[in-house]
Design an enzyme around this catalytic site. Structure first.
Site, PDB file in Angstrom:
ATOM      1  N   SER A  86     -25.955   4.168 -41.917  1.00  0.00           N
ATOM      2  CA  SER A  86     -26.690   5.318 -42.430  1.00  0.00           C
ATOM      3  C   SER A  86     -25.795   6.548 -42.477  1.00  0.00           C
ATOM      4  CB  SER A  86     -27.942   5.551 -41.587  1.00  0.00           C
ATOM      5  OG  SER A  86     -28.805   6.474 -42.197  1.00  0.00           O
ATOM      6  N   MET A  87     -26.117   7.573 -41.709  1.00  0.00           N
ATOM      7  CA  MET A  87     -25.287   8.770 -41.668  1.00  0.00           C
ATOM      8  C   MET A  87     -23.850   8.429 -41.299  1.00  0.00           C
ATOM      9  SD  MET A  87     -25.872  12.199 -39.414  1.00  0.00           S
ATOM     10  CE  MET A  87     -24.653  13.519 -39.531  1.00  0.00           C
ATOM     11  N   ASP A 137     -35.489  -0.617 -47.889  1.00  0.00           N
ATOM     12  CA  ASP A 137     -35.113   0.580 -47.140  1.00  0.00           C
ATOM     13  C   ASP A 137     -35.836   1.794 -47.725  1.00  0.00           C
ATOM     14  OD1 ASP A 137     -33.787   2.802 -46.037  1.00  0.00           O
ATOM     15  OD2 ASP A 137     -31.875   1.744 -45.931  1.00  0.00           O
ATOM     16  N   TRP A 193     -28.490   8.717 -37.829  1.00  0.00           N
ATOM     17  CA  TRP A 193     -29.273   9.883 -37.394  1.00  0.00           C
ATOM     18  C   TRP A 193     -30.712   9.442 -37.170  1.00  0.00           C
ATOM     19  CZ3 TRP A 193     -33.564  12.248 -39.704  1.00  0.00           C
ATOM     20  CH2 TRP A 193     -33.859  13.558 -39.318  1.00  0.00           C
ATOM     21  N   HIS A 223     -34.809   0.299 -43.242  1.00  0.00           N
ATOM     22  CA  HIS A 223     -33.585   1.063 -42.992  1.00  0.00           C
ATOM     23  C   HIS A 223     -32.874   0.553 -41.738  1.00  0.00           C
ATOM     24  CE1 HIS A 223     -30.763   4.264 -43.408  1.00  0.00           C
ATOM     25  NE2 HIS A 223     -31.118   4.844 -42.278  1.00  0.00           N
TER      26      HIS A 223
END
Length: 282
Positions: free
Chosen positions: A99-100, A233, A33, A262
């Site tokens: 991530s997402m 991150d 995202w 990240h």
């Protein structure tokens, strides 16, 4: 442009945009995202050259996919992923979630099983549970932080995304006054991708990744799994997610990228790709 229908809204199709390149054991790359499949540019070529069939797709609401008003929850995202794997009849798949996107990986495995999937990769991923609550005191997002994200998207989404992408690519976060680990052009590229996403999808996904409890999903993972995470991150801290996911998935492999922010797949592509391709070769 290949598109896959996954539903309808107001009589119009909801479609996923995807790209399918190369031949060999399939790898499906699931973006974070608020980006799109374009965020995997540094991985697609090396994976194809390593002998893989590589599929990227844009989550509903993002990239070139449809932008419906609803459906921004992980059960729906996992169903969309299942529709993609089924339509392409992919088997022996490695699911790679950034991530997402890591939420899609574990929710897919817990709800749809392993008939099509042989390996999983959680890259700077949100599982097992980001929300900081009484029963999850080690979470990374409290109510105030989540509400701050939501207010930023509601009130001035471009300005919020500008700041977010700075934290996304800066080791430890831009508040430490460090430089980003990618070029300014690369950050601007990510910002343009994010700005083109559905405002409603961008907003609703904050609740999805911020409040979804994946602990039961993570506990159900039985396929060989790689966890790869940057130690710097600032968005999804390693101690909150990567470390805990690795500890919860029996036999999982852990790679920690020193100095990785990240967006570690873009900031440290050689190290990221080396770990990913080595894992997939087993």
């Amino acid at each position: 442009m290949p598109r896959l229908p996954v539903g309808t809204e107001n009589g119009q199709p909801v479609e996923l945009y995807f790209e399918d390149h190369g031949t060999g054991r399939p790898v499906v790359l699931i973006h974070g995202w608020p980006l799109s499949g374009r965020s995997w540019e540094a991985q697609v070529g090396p994976l194809v050259e390593a002998g893989h069939r590589v599929v990227t797709y844009d989550r509903r609401g993002f990239g070139a996919s449809s932008q419906p008003w609803s459906g921004y929850d992980y059960d729906t995202f996992a169903a969309d992923l299942d529709a993609l794997l089924t339509s392409l009849d992919l088997t022996d798949v490695a699911l790679v979630g950034f991530s997402m996107g890591g939420g899609e990986v574990v929710r897919y495995l817990s709800r749809h099983g392993t008939a099509r999937v042989s390996r999983a990769v959680l890259a700077a991923a949100v599982p097992p549970y980001l929300y900081k609550s009484a029963d999850n005191p080690d979470g990374g997002l409290d109510d105030a932080t989540i509400e701050g994200f939501q207010q930023g998207v509601r009130s001035d989404r471009p300005a919020f995304l500008d700041g977010f992408t700075r934290d996304f690519f800066t080791p430890g976060g831009s508040g430490l006054l460090r430089g980003a680990a990618v070029s300014e052009q690369q950050r601007q590229y990510a910002l343009r991708i994010a700005e083109g996403a559905s405002p409603k999808g961008t907003l609703d996904c904050i609740t999805a990744f911020g409040r979804t409890d994946f602990r039961a999903d993570v506990a159900a993972v039985t396929v060989p799994t790689l966890v790869i995470h940057g130690d710097s991150d600032a968005i999804v801290p390693f101690e909150v997610s990567g470390k805990r996911a690795h500890e919860a998935i029996a036999g999982s492999e852990l790679v920690v990228v020193e100095g990785g922010p990240h967006g570690v797949n873009a900031s440290h592509p050689e190290e990221f790709n080396r770990a990913l391709i080595s894992f997939l070769a087993r």
